[in-house]
Design a protein around this motif. Structure first.
Motif: not given
Length: 255
Positions: A175-184, A213-224
């Motif tokens: 999911f993180v990879i897909l978010m980064i790719i689609s975000g780029l 960036v905010i979207g991906v960072c937010f997901i990383i912060l709540i991913s665990h």
């Protein structure tokens, strides 16, 4: 937090490089292929938002499940304390229950943020089981309480395994990879037109970069479930410790 810092720095670097290249080699604004690029950018944005929303739901569900599992373990500990409290010869078990609870808070929780668990509380739990098995209660009621305590120990042991599984899991890297790719793609596709940046286009580019960036960072912060935003804290275990004191008030320690 390291991933977030890297992501922010990479995003800023990409934006600065793109602005510099387009300012030097870009052409004046025009409609050359703009419609197809806009369609692709909107499609990438839709994919990014879809993945972002799905990832957010998965993370929220993971947090809720982990919180419920911690609450269930704390309730089993409290019920276990209730079971041993009326047994005069079970004072060592009371101390071990308190010890396990404190060790879980002090030793497990700092490690669970890194997807690990301390072996010490598990050993305390094993010692507790041996102590309960070694009791020689007098009377049918005490024997029933002893058996109930053993059942509660089994529940806590299972709950500890579940908590370990919760701590070792997190959002799939896919999911993180897909978010980064689609975000780029959302960020970079408008730059493929090669248009020289203007004040308004730079603002739009910065908004796109910020949103991604905010979207991906937010997901990383709540991913665990045990680290980052909304991490599950040992509040249920601390509440159990307060319950132990109340139970001791009803069943004072026997000399």
């Amino acid at each position: 937090m390291g991933w977030i810092a890297v992501l922010v720095m990479v995003s800023v670097a990409i934006a600065l490089i793109a602005f510099r290249v387009l300012r030097r080699k870009g052409r004046d604004d025009g409609d050359h292929g703009a419609s197809s690029v806009d369609f692709s950018a909107n499609l990438a944005l839709a994919v990014y938002l879809l993945v972002l929303a799905y990832a957010a739901v998965l993370c929220r569900d993971g947090l809720s499940v982990s919180e419920a599992d911690v609450q269930a373990e704390a309730e089993s500990l409290t019920e276990m304390y209730w079971s041993v409290a009326p047994i005069p010869e079970a004072m060592p078990v009371r101390s071990q229950i308190r010890q396990y609870t404190a060790q879980s808070i002090d030793l497990d929780w700092p490690l669970m943020a890194g997807r690990e668990m301390s072996p010490i509380p598990g050993q305390t739990l094993a010692d507790m089981r041996a102590t309960v098995l070694g009791l020689r209660p007098v009377g049918e009621e005490s024997k029933n309480l002893q058996q109930d305590t053993l059942d509660r120990i089994s529940e806590v042991s299972h709950a500890r395994i579940v908590r370990s599984d919760d701590a070792s899991t997190g959002l799939e890297s896919t999911f993180v990879i897909l978010m980064i790719i689609s975000g780029l793609l959302v960020i970079a596709l408008p730059w493929t037109l090669g248009v020289r940046p203007t004040r308004s286009s730079i603002i739009a580019d910065l908004v796109r970069v910020g949103v991604v960036v905010i979207g991906v960072c937010f997901i990383i912060l709540i991913s665990h479930p045990f680290s980052g935003l909304g991490a599950v804290e040992p509040d249920a275990f601390k509440a159990a410790q307060r319950q132990y004191d109340q139970i001791d008030g009803r069943f004072p320690a026997q000399p």
